[in-house]
Design an enzyme around this catalytic site. Sequence first.
Site, short mmCIF file in Angstrom:
data_model
loop_
_atom_site.label_atom_id
_atom_site.label_comp_id
_atom_site.label_asym_id
_atom_site.label_seq_id
_atom_site.Cartn_x
_atom_site.Cartn_y
_atom_site.Cartn_z
N ASP A 77 -37.36 -36.08 -7.15
CA ASP A 77 -37.66 -37.46 -7.53
C ASP A 77 -38.51 -38.09 -6.43
OD1 ASP A 77 -36.16 -39.62 -9.69
OD2 ASP A 77 -37.31 -40.43 -8.00
N ASN A 127 -29.96 -41.61 -17.46
CA ASN A 127 -30.12 -43.02 -17.83
C ASN A 127 -30.57 -43.04 -19.29
OD1 ASN A 127 -29.48 -43.95 -15.24
ND2 ASN A 127 -31.59 -43.68 -14.54
N VAL A 143 -38.59 -43.63 -17.99
CA VAL A 143 -39.44 -42.59 -18.59
C VAL A 143 -38.71 -42.07 -19.82
CG1 VAL A 143 -40.60 -40.39 -18.24
CG2 VAL A 143 -40.34 -41.98 -16.31
N HIS A 194 -34.64 -36.54 -19.20
CA HIS A 194 -34.55 -35.86 -17.90
C HIS A 194 -33.19 -36.16 -17.30
CE1 HIS A 194 -36.09 -39.92 -17.37
NE2 HIS A 194 -35.43 -39.94 -16.22
N HIS A 230 -31.02 -36.59 -13.77
CA HIS A 230 -31.06 -36.77 -12.32
C HIS A 230 -29.95 -35.90 -11.73
CE1 HIS A 230 -33.53 -40.58 -12.25
NE2 HIS A 230 -33.11 -40.60 -13.51
P1 AMP Z 1 -35.44 -42.95 -15.20
O1 AMP Z 1 -35.57 -44.29 -14.52
O2 AMP Z 1 -34.02 -42.49 -15.40
O3 AMP Z 1 -36.26 -42.91 -16.47
O4 AMP Z 1 -36.03 -41.89 -14.18
C1 AMP Z 1 -37.39 -41.70 -13.96
C2 AMP Z 1 -37.50 -41.17 -12.56
O5 AMP Z 1 -38.77 -40.57 -12.41
C3 AMP Z 1 -37.36 -42.23 -11.48
O6 AMP Z 1 -36.23 -41.94 -10.66
C4 AMP Z 1 -38.68 -42.12 -10.70
O7 AMP Z 1 -38.50 -42.27 -9.30
C5 AMP Z 1 -39.13 -40.72 -11.06
N1 AMP Z 1 -40.57 -40.52 -10.97
C6 AMP Z 1 -41.55 -41.31 -11.48
N2 AMP Z 1 -42.76 -40.78 -11.21
C7 AMP Z 1 -42.54 -39.62 -10.55
C8 AMP Z 1 -43.39 -38.60 -10.00
N3 AMP Z 1 -44.73 -38.68 -10.07
N4 AMP Z 1 -42.80 -37.55 -9.38
C9 AMP Z 1 -41.47 -37.46 -9.28
N5 AMP Z 1 -40.61 -38.38 -9.78
C10 AMP Z 1 -41.15 -39.45 -10.39
#
Ligand code: AMP
Length: 116
Positions: free
Chosen positions: A31, A88, A97, A101, A103
């Site tokens: 992340d 989430n 996003v 996915h 975490h």
């Molecule tokens: P969520 O908020 O559960 O949808 O998680 C999306 C996650 O993607 C967040 O924890 C971000 O920090 C992570 N994220 C966004 N862009 C990138 C990236 N380019 N590389 C790695 N992680 C990312």
Amino acid sequence: MTEPSIFTRILDGEIPAEILAETDRLFAIRDIAPQAPVHLLVVPKTADYRDVTEVAAADPSLLAEIVAFANELAGQHTDDGDFRLIFNTGANAGQTVFHVHAHVLGGGLTEKSVGA
Ligand code: AMP
């Protein structure tokens, strides 16, 4: 057509990120904004599912693969192999996003908070 998700763009090499490991159907990255000493993301290569409820309903074996892959990664990236697995689900729960996915948090977690 909707825009490709950030994870699809990473998989396609449009956005730089180190792919830590992959299987036929999944890949793992760090992340970009870690919330724990080890904070990895396990992402299905398909963008067909917005969140974990859709995966569970449509392809439970893929959900099982996510859990097994998270376990394997935690074994490789933490000293103790213990981890917290968070999906989430919905904007009001912090999802940003909408390409499912998991975490994977570990490496010296101390508090009992359920948040990522
Ligand atoms: P969520 O908020 O559960 O949808 O998680 C999306 C996650 O993607 C967040 O924890 C971000 O920090 C992570 N994220 C966004 N862009 C990138 C990236 N380019 N590389 C790695 N992680 C990312």
